[in-house]
Design a protein around this motif. Structure first.
Motif, short mmCIF file in Angstrom:
data_model
loop_
_atom_site.label_atom_id
_atom_site.label_comp_id
_atom_site.label_asym_id
_atom_site.label_seq_id
_atom_site.Cartn_x
_atom_site.Cartn_y
_atom_site.Cartn_z
N PRO A 96 0.80 -1.16 -0.03
CA PRO A 96 -0.07 -0.05 0.00
C PRO A 96 0.79 1.21 0.01
O PRO A 96 0.54 2.27 -0.59
CB PRO A 96 -0.69 0.00 1.33
N ILE A 97 2.13 1.36 0.67
CA ILE A 97 2.90 2.54 0.76
C ILE A 97 4.27 2.41 0.01
O ILE A 97 4.81 1.02 0.11
CB ILE A 97 3.11 2.84 2.30
N MET A 98 4.53 3.40 -0.67
CA MET A 98 5.77 3.62 -1.48
C MET A 98 5.88 2.10 -2.37
O MET A 98 6.90 1.35 -2.44
CB MET A 98 7.14 3.37 -0.66
N ARG A 99 4.69 1.86 -3.22
CA ARG A 99 4.45 0.81 -4.03
C ARG A 99 5.45 0.44 -4.99
O ARG A 99 5.83 -0.83 -5.14
CB ARG A 99 3.19 0.98 -4.82
N HIS A 100 6.35 1.35 -5.47
CA HIS A 100 7.36 1.09 -6.64
C HIS A 100 8.44 0.19 -5.84
O HIS A 100 9.09 -0.16 -6.60
CB HIS A 100 7.77 2.37 -7.22
N PHE A 101 8.91 0.31 -4.57
CA PHE A 101 9.89 -0.40 -4.12
C PHE A 101 9.79 -1.85 -4.11
O PHE A 101 10.77 -2.57 -4.40
CB PHE A 101 10.33 0.02 -2.93
N ARG A 102 8.73 -2.23 -3.73
CA ARG A 102 8.52 -3.78 -3.47
C ARG A 102 7.25 -4.52 -4.13
O ARG A 102 7.27 -5.68 -3.90
CB ARG A 102 8.30 -3.83 -1.98
N SER A 103 6.27 -3.58 -4.72
CA SER A 103 5.21 -4.29 -5.45
C SER A 103 5.80 -5.26 -6.48
O SER A 103 6.65 -5.00 -7.06
CB SER A 103 4.21 -3.40 -5.83
N THR A 104 4.68 -6.46 -6.62
CA THR A 104 5.37 -7.35 -8.16
C THR A 104 4.12 -7.41 -9.20
O THR A 104 2.91 -7.10 -8.79
CB THR A 104 5.82 -8.87 -7.51
N PHE A 105 4.50 -7.62 -10.14
CA PHE A 105 3.77 -7.50 -11.34
C PHE A 105 3.44 -8.68 -11.99
O PHE A 105 4.21 -9.37 -12.01
CB PHE A 105 3.97 -6.21 -12.24
N LYS A 106 2.37 -8.83 -12.96
CA LYS A 106 2.25 -9.95 -13.65
C LYS A 106 1.86 -9.25 -15.18
O LYS A 106 0.98 -8.58 -15.30
CB LYS A 106 0.87 -10.67 -13.50
N PRO A 107 2.54 -9.59 -16.27
CA PRO A 107 2.22 -9.43 -17.57
C PRO A 107 0.67 -9.67 -17.98
O PRO A 107 0.10 -10.66 -17.47
CB PRO A 107 3.30 -10.03 -18.56
N ILE A 108 0.10 -8.84 -18.63
CA ILE A 108 -1.36 -9.05 -19.29
C ILE A 108 -1.22 -9.53 -20.55
O ILE A 108 -0.32 -8.96 -21.60
CB ILE A 108 -2.12 -7.79 -19.29
#
Ligand code: F0G
Length: 464
Positions: A450-462
């Motif tokens: 939820p906070i400073m999302r860019h540092f630790r969030s992960t993603f999935k390609p569409i």
């Protein structure tokens, strides 16, 4: 021969290379695997998986032979280190401020200062706060407000000083909420706004308003040397001034300076808090001892104080600054010619690309900035940083995205590290991705912090 003239096609680096570091070369196939393992977040890559690292210009400078030799000679005394006294003298000369407190990096100066002068409900206006600055203000229960000008928020509009503050808005805020404003702040150059400079005229106007309302002016001076050289090049009346003279004039307009030595002190670590007010300094020194260390080292080794001192002497050199600003301008010229949506005019330390314009077919909720950082990495091993929907966006109470005004990707250039060939390679990679942009798809969150999302969030390609 005139090196570095505006428009010159050659980038002339004003140094010779005496020590080299091997680049870790890799293939797109390897990188495709590594970025997948990293959850498509470039912060989770190891440095050995990166070829050209443009994540930040902070703490990443190449030091000079003079800096290294000063480091070897450094005095590691706990109290009264010769290197602190030398650094204090240099910082006093540059800023004209009497009191110089060392800290281990810029945000430590922010924390020390704000935790002392702010209280709950306070407001600190700025041209644009950097994210750690804002976080330190909010940590005190106070609020940071950005007052950029209209030009400053138009990415493709050319204006020499897009880092300026909107003085009318500052006046209104001081009129309406003056009692809640303990200080006014200016960030030079304006990192959040694209590494854009602030003019002397704007600094003078803000300073005089702050004085009129009895508020101290704080300058976040991380990139003061770059800003000084922009004033020399772009502002009427300053072409015959040296960058040091311009810097001195800038600092004469303010009361407090927060500074990260990781940028314009050409150092890998370090920071300063510079002040004029003796009473405030007394309070700060007590806290400094508790949190950073004794006031003659402030959390730094003697050799780090030495590196900063020597770096501060080198950074105002005109040959260096000309090369430094020309590097970014050289890249922007080439990208602009290829119609890549790059923020103009060139800023001081980074190029910023508007990813939602780069990939107009990718909706903003599918993070065009993550598509661009991923493509740059797979194609070229280049690490940039998303500063758009992921970094600055939020969710409303129903979970819908609140988008920030721009979807930027920043490629920050470390000082004295890469050559024209490296920067040309980066430009070519961006142009290639742009010419094939239609085949790129977006992303969605896998794990969202939820906070400073860019540092630790992960993603999935569409997958289309
Ligand atoms: N102020 C500005 C304008 C900055 O750009 C930074 C750091 C800081 C304060 C904090 O300094 O890192 O020494 O604690 N900017 C880096 C960047 C991290 O990548 O832009 P610090």
């Amino acid at each position: 021969m005139g090196q570095q003239n505006q428009g010159s096609s050659i980038l002339f680096e004003p140094f010779k290379i005496k020590s080299v570091e091997k680049l870790h070369l890799s293939t797109p196939k390897q990188r495709r695997l590594w970025i997948e393992e990293a959850g498509y977040n470039v912060f989770s890559l190891t440095s050995e998986q990166v070829v050209i690292d443009l994540l930040t210009d902070s703490g990443t400078a190449a030091m000079s032979d003079e800096q290294w030799s000063e480091m070897i000679k450094a005095d590691e005394s706990y109290a009264g280190s010769r290197n602190f006294l030398e650094l204090e003298k240099t910082a006093r000369e540059i800023t004209g401020m009497e009191f110089i407190l060392p800290v281990h990096q810029g945000r430590a100066a922010e924390h020390l200062l704000f935790s002392t002068i702010l209280k709950e409900g306070d407001i600190v206006p700025s041209n644009s706060h950097f994210d750690t600055t804002l976080a330190n203000i909010e940590d005190c229960g106070a609020q940071g407000i950005n007052l950029p000008t209209e030009e400053g928020t138009s990415p493709f509009l050319k204006h020499p000083f897009k880092g300026n503050m909107d003085v009318d808005k500052l006046k209104d805020l001081l009129e309406q909420k003056g009692e809640r404003i303990p200080a006014v702040m200016m960030t030079i150059t304006n990192n959040t706004g694209g590494g854009q400079p602030v003019s002397m005229k704007n600094l003078e106007a803000v300073s005089s308003l702050a004085r009129q309302y009895g508020k101290p002016l704080i300058i976040d001076a991380c990139r003061f040397a770059e800003n000084s050289y922009f004033i020399k090049k772009r502002e009427e009346g300053y072409k015959d001034y040296t960058p040091a003279e311009i810097a001195r004039k800038i600092f004469s307009l303010c009361d407090i300076v927060t500074f990260s030595g990781k940028k314009d002190a050409l150092s890998n670590i370090g920071g300063l808090l510079c002040l004029r007010d003796r009473e405030l300094v007394d309070k700060l020194k007590t806290k400094l001892i508790v949190t950073e260390g004794f006031p003659t080292y402030g959390g730094m080794a003697g050799y780090s104080l030495a590196a900063m001192n020597q770096g501060l002497k080198e950074v105002l050199d005109e040959g260096y600054l000309k090369y430094r600003l020309r590097t970014i301008e050289w890249m922007v010229e080439r990208l602009e010619a290829a119609q890549v949506p790059v923020l103009v005019p060139a800023g001081g330390h980074a190029i910023y690309i508007e990813a939602s314009k780069f990939f107009p077919h990718i909706p903003r909720e599918n993070f065009p900035g993550i598509t661009l950082t991923t493509e740059l990495y797979i194609r070229g091993g280049i690490r940039g940083c998303e500063l758009g929907t992921v970094a600055f966006g939020k969710r409303d109470k129903d979970g819908n995205h609140i988008f920030p005004p721009l979807d930027l990707v920043r490629l920050a250039v470390p000082r004295r590290v890469y050559t024209e060939a490296h920067m040309g390679y980066v430009v070519e990679c961006i142009k290639e991705i742009y010419s094939e942009r239609g085949r790129c798809n977006g992303f969605e969150f896998d794990v969202e912090y939820p906070i400073m999302r860019h540092f630790r969030s992960t993603f999935k390609p569409i997958t289309a």
